[in-house]
Enzyme design. Structure first.
Site, short mmCIF file in Angstrom:
data_model
loop_
_atom_site.label_atom_id
_atom_site.label_comp_id
_atom_site.label_asym_id
_atom_site.label_seq_id
_atom_site.Cartn_x
_atom_site.Cartn_y
_atom_site.Cartn_z
CB ILE A 34 -5.56 -15.31 -11.49
CG1 ILE A 34 -4.03 -15.76 -11.48
CG2 ILE A 34 -6.37 -15.33 -10.38
CD1 ILE A 34 -3.23 -14.64 -10.35
CG ASN B 75 1.03 -12.67 -20.51
OD1 ASN B 75 2.05 -13.16 -21.43
ND2 ASN B 75 1.24 -12.91 -19.14
CB SER C 93 1.89 -9.76 -5.70
OG SER C 93 2.97 -10.57 -5.53
CE1 TYR D 15 3.22 -7.59 -11.11
CE2 TYR D 15 4.78 -8.66 -9.24
CZ TYR D 15 3.58 -8.63 -10.37
OH TYR D 15 2.35 -9.30 -9.62
CE LYS E 222 0.40 -6.44 -9.31
NZ LYS E 222 -0.98 -6.21 -9.76
CG ASN F 51 4.75 -18.29 -5.00
OD1 ASN F 51 4.68 -17.60 -4.35
ND2 ASN F 51 5.71 -18.43 -5.80
CG ASN G 247 6.28 -17.60 -12.49
OD1 ASN G 247 5.61 -16.93 -13.26
ND2 ASN G 247 7.19 -16.94 -11.40
CG LEU G 248 9.26 -24.46 -9.36
CD1 LEU G 248 10.79 -24.80 -9.78
CD2 LEU G 248 9.13 -24.71 -8.01
NE ARG H 216 14.00 -16.38 -9.96
CZ ARG H 216 12.79 -16.81 -10.13
NH1 ARG H 216 12.53 -17.14 -11.34
NH2 ARG H 216 12.05 -16.67 -8.89
N GLY I 109 17.56 -11.29 -6.32
CA GLY I 109 16.03 -11.02 -5.72
C GLY I 109 15.42 -11.88 -4.97
P1 NAD Z 1 -1.83 -13.09 -16.77
O1 NAD Z 1 -0.72 -12.07 -17.33
O2 NAD Z 1 -2.03 -14.44 -17.23
O3 NAD Z 1 -3.11 -12.10 -16.74
C1 NAD Z 1 -3.11 -10.43 -16.86
C2 NAD Z 1 -4.23 -10.24 -18.16
O4 NAD Z 1 -4.10 -9.02 -18.33
C3 NAD Z 1 -3.77 -10.71 -19.29
O5 NAD Z 1 -4.68 -11.50 -19.92
C4 NAD Z 1 -3.32 -9.62 -20.09
O6 NAD Z 1 -3.54 -9.74 -21.49
C5 NAD Z 1 -4.24 -8.74 -19.50
N1 NAD Z 1 -3.82 -7.12 -19.38
C6 NAD Z 1 -2.44 -6.58 -19.32
N2 NAD Z 1 -2.38 -5.17 -19.25
C7 NAD Z 1 -3.65 -4.97 -19.88
C8 NAD Z 1 -4.20 -3.76 -20.12
N3 NAD Z 1 -3.43 -2.39 -20.27
N4 NAD Z 1 -5.42 -3.85 -20.79
C9 NAD Z 1 -6.19 -4.87 -20.83
N5 NAD Z 1 -5.61 -6.10 -20.63
C10 NAD Z 1 -4.53 -5.93 -20.03
O7 NAD Z 1 -1.47 -12.99 -15.16
P2 NAD Z 1 -2.06 -13.66 -14.02
O8 NAD Z 1 -1.05 -14.60 -13.58
O9 NAD Z 1 -3.44 -14.14 -14.31
O10 NAD Z 1 -2.06 -12.30 -13.20
C11 NAD Z 1 -3.51 -11.40 -12.60
C12 NAD Z 1 -3.22 -10.66 -11.86
O11 NAD Z 1 -2.55 -11.05 -10.49
C13 NAD Z 1 -2.04 -9.52 -12.02
O12 NAD Z 1 -2.34 -8.20 -11.70
C14 NAD Z 1 -0.82 -10.15 -11.44
O13 NAD Z 1 0.04 -8.84 -11.16
C15 NAD Z 1 -1.48 -10.56 -10.06
N6 NAD Z 1 -0.41 -11.44 -9.42
C16 NAD Z 1 -0.24 -12.63 -10.14
C17 NAD Z 1 0.63 -13.53 -9.59
C18 NAD Z 1 1.17 -14.56 -10.01
O14 NAD Z 1 1.97 -15.34 -9.75
N7 NAD Z 1 0.63 -15.29 -11.29
C19 NAD Z 1 1.22 -13.42 -8.21
C20 NAD Z 1 0.64 -12.01 -7.46
C21 NAD Z 1 -0.09 -11.51 -8.16
N1 UFG Z 2 12.98 -21.48 -9.44
C1 UFG Z 2 13.88 -22.55 -9.80
N2 UFG Z 2 13.82 -22.52 -11.02
C2 UFG Z 2 13.22 -21.90 -12.04
C3 UFG Z 2 12.30 -21.15 -11.49
C4 UFG Z 2 12.07 -20.89 -9.90
O1 UFG Z 2 14.72 -22.98 -8.98
O2 UFG Z 2 13.35 -22.23 -13.23
C5 UFG Z 2 12.75 -21.43 -7.91
C6 UFG Z 2 12.76 -19.87 -7.44
O3 UFG Z 2 13.97 -19.65 -7.26
C7 UFG Z 2 11.97 -19.80 -6.08
C8 UFG Z 2 10.91 -20.73 -6.59
O4 UFG Z 2 11.17 -21.51 -7.44
O5 UFG Z 2 12.75 -20.27 -5.04
C9 UFG Z 2 9.66 -20.09 -6.98
O6 UFG Z 2 9.83 -19.29 -7.88
P1 UFG Z 2 8.61 -18.40 -8.87
O7 UFG Z 2 9.46 -17.84 -9.93
O8 UFG Z 2 7.63 -19.53 -9.40
O9 UFG Z 2 7.94 -17.60 -7.78
P2 UFG Z 2 8.56 -16.43 -6.94
O10 UFG Z 2 8.23 -16.55 -5.54
O11 UFG Z 2 9.91 -15.97 -7.31
O12 UFG Z 2 7.57 -15.05 -7.55
C10 UFG Z 2 6.23 -15.28 -7.81
C11 UFG Z 2 5.66 -14.34 -8.77
C12 UFG Z 2 5.73 -12.97 -8.52
C13 UFG Z 2 5.27 -12.63 -7.27
C14 UFG Z 2 5.55 -13.75 -6.00
C15 UFG Z 2 4.88 -13.58 -4.90
O13 UFG Z 2 6.38 -14.57 -10.01
O14 UFG Z 2 5.42 -12.01 -9.42
O15 UFG Z 2 5.38 -15.05 -6.60
O16 UFG Z 2 3.59 -13.63 -5.24
F1 UFG Z 2 5.54 -11.65 -6.48
#
Ligand code: NAD
Ligand code: UFG
Length: 347
Positions: free
Chosen positions: A13, A36, A134, A158, A162, A188, A208-209, A301, A303
């Site tokens: 992001i 990551n 989130s 996790y 948050k 998402n 993730n999906l 799944r 949760g």
């Molecule tokens: P991402 O893993 O791609 O990005 C996170 C980045 O933080 C990575 O580049 C990682 O290397 C870096 N990082 C982690 N710990 C660190 C540390 N201690 N010091 C320095 N760098 C560190 O994840 P993302 O999907 O881009 O998510 C960004 C933020 O958004 C996160 O806080 C995540 O929890 C939040 N978020 C993501 C989603 C999602 O579905 N992607 C949904 C809701 C919230």
């Molecule tokens: N799903 C499948 N097959 C897969 C993966 C996911 O059927 O292989 C389904 C899940 O059961 C769910 C939907 O696709 O119904 C979305 O699942 P994701 O794992 O893509 O997303 P979630 O909504 O479960 O979770 C994501 C992030 C969480 C965050 C949440 C809300 O992974 O960290 O969105 O922002 F908290």
């Protein structure tokens, strides 16, 4: 123009937000420890943004690493004006295996970031901070669409990081009104930059999906396991609010602008307000890629909730921001990234 310091800057992001901030005229400094993400993201940001990325490799839990990032902001751009704290570990399942690591990284990181922002702000000056929260903080939602005043809970470590993170920052604001915080609750995030040069590059088997569907479409995996077909949803599969990562990035630009202009805090959902089922995503991906995405139905799944989508009205009202891109755009851009980079950044 103001300079914005991004933590977790080479992540999925943040990298899109980096480009959106630059396009809006902001200067950007980034810090990441690559736990990551890949250093190759920086080369792509250079090409796409037309500027050498100002970047520090380091862990946000280390005060000296953050100090170096603030110094870089001062030397290159005259000082850091706001921070966006993305850095965190984010895999729900993994957080149940190694909860202490999640607390240490995500909460230790947040405290260290807040300390650094305080250390580098003159007494009484505004401290603008965007926090990546989130939709997970809503747990199993009682009402849909979800409004920001819905009850909050956590269902895994996790999610706790948050929720506790939000609570820490709210206490901070109460004690010192110079903290101005944007709590952004993402739904998402999916899709990729339309260039196909940056996108989500999960390590190992995607949790993730959409990244999983992408790997099926490109032929890396034989089929998608659909987790549950008997939910109380139109087609029985889980419903989520998928939001294009470029729309999400624009939401951050709007939040930064709000913090700097209004000098006030806000809590908003960043979603589209529209829910799509797993099968909707599969069919949209097949259309976008022109490839089949075979599915097999599997048990629910642990949760997972049946449906989760945002009331996106408050972000529109306060930030003047709305998601513009739909599911077809999300799939088209995800597919472009996936087939141009079948091995992700390391290919
Ligand atoms: P991402 O893993 O791609 O990005 C996170 C980045 O933080 C990575 O580049 C990682 O290397 C870096 N990082 C982690 N710990 C660190 C540390 N201690 N010091 C320095 N760098 C560190 O994840 P993302 O999907 O881009 O998510 C960004 C933020 O958004 C996160 O806080 C995540 O929890 C939040 N978020 C993501 C989603 C999602 O579905 N992607 C949904 C809701 C919230
Ligand atoms: N799903 C499948 N097959 C897969 C993966 C996911 O059927 O292989 C389904 C899940 O059961 C769910 C939907 O696709 O119904 C979305 O699942 P994701 O794992 O893509 O997303 P979630 O909504 O479960 O979770 C994501 C992030 C969480 C965050 C949440 C809300 O992974 O960290 O969105 O922002 F908290």
């Amino acid at each position: 123009m103001p300079c914005i310091l991004l933590t977790g800057a080479t992540g999925y992001i943040a990298s899109h937000t980096w480009l959106a901030l630059q396009a809006a005229g902001y200067s950007v400094v980034g810090i990441d420890n690559f736990v990551n993400s890949s250093p190759k993201v920086l080369e792509r940001l250079h090409t796409l943004g037309g500027q050498v990325p100002q970047f520090v490799q380091g862990d946000v839990r280390h005060a000296l690493a953050l100090d170096r990032a603030f110094e870089l902001g001062r030397d290159q751009f005259g000082g850091v004006d706001a921070m966006v704290h993305f850095a965190a570990l984010k895999a729900v399942g993994e957080s149940t295996q190694i909860p202490l690591d999640y607390f240490e990284n995500n909460l230790g990181g947040l405290l260290s970031v807040a300390q650094a922002l305080k250390r580098h702000s003159p007494d009484g000056a505004s401290k603008p901070l965007v926090f990546s929260s989130s939709a997970t903080v809503y747990g199993n939602p009682e009402r849909l669409p979800i409004r920001e005043d819905a009850p909050l809970t956590s269902t895994n470590p996790y999610g706790s990081t948050k929720l506790i993170g939000e609570n820490i920052l709210r206490d901070l604001e109460q004690c010192d009104p110079s903290w101005h915080i944007a709590y952004l609750r993402y739904f998402n995030p999916v899709g990729a930059h339309p260039s196909g040069q940056i996108g989500e590059d999960p390590r190992g088997i995607p949790n993730n999906l959409m990244p999983y569907v992408a790997q099926v479409a490109v032929g890396k995996r034989p089929h998608l396991n659909v987790f549950g077909k008997d939910y109380d949803t139109p087609d029985g599969t889980g419903v989520r609010d998928y939001i294009h990562v470029c729309d999400l990035a624009e939401g951050h630009v709007a939040a930064v602008r709000y913090l700097l202009d209004k000098r006030a805090s806000l809590t908003v959902n960043l979603g589209t307000g529209q829910g799509y089922s797993v099968l909707d995503v599969v069919h949209a991906y097949e259309r976008a890629s022109g490839r089949p995405v075979p599915v097999e139905f599997a048990p629910r799944r642990a949760g997972d909730v049946a449906a989760c989508y945002a009331d996106a009205g408050l972000a529109a009202k306060l930030l003047g921001w709305r998601a513009r891109l739909g599911l077809d755009d999300m799939c088209t851009d995800s597919w472009r990234w996936q087939h141009l980079n079948p091995q992700g950044f390391e290919g």
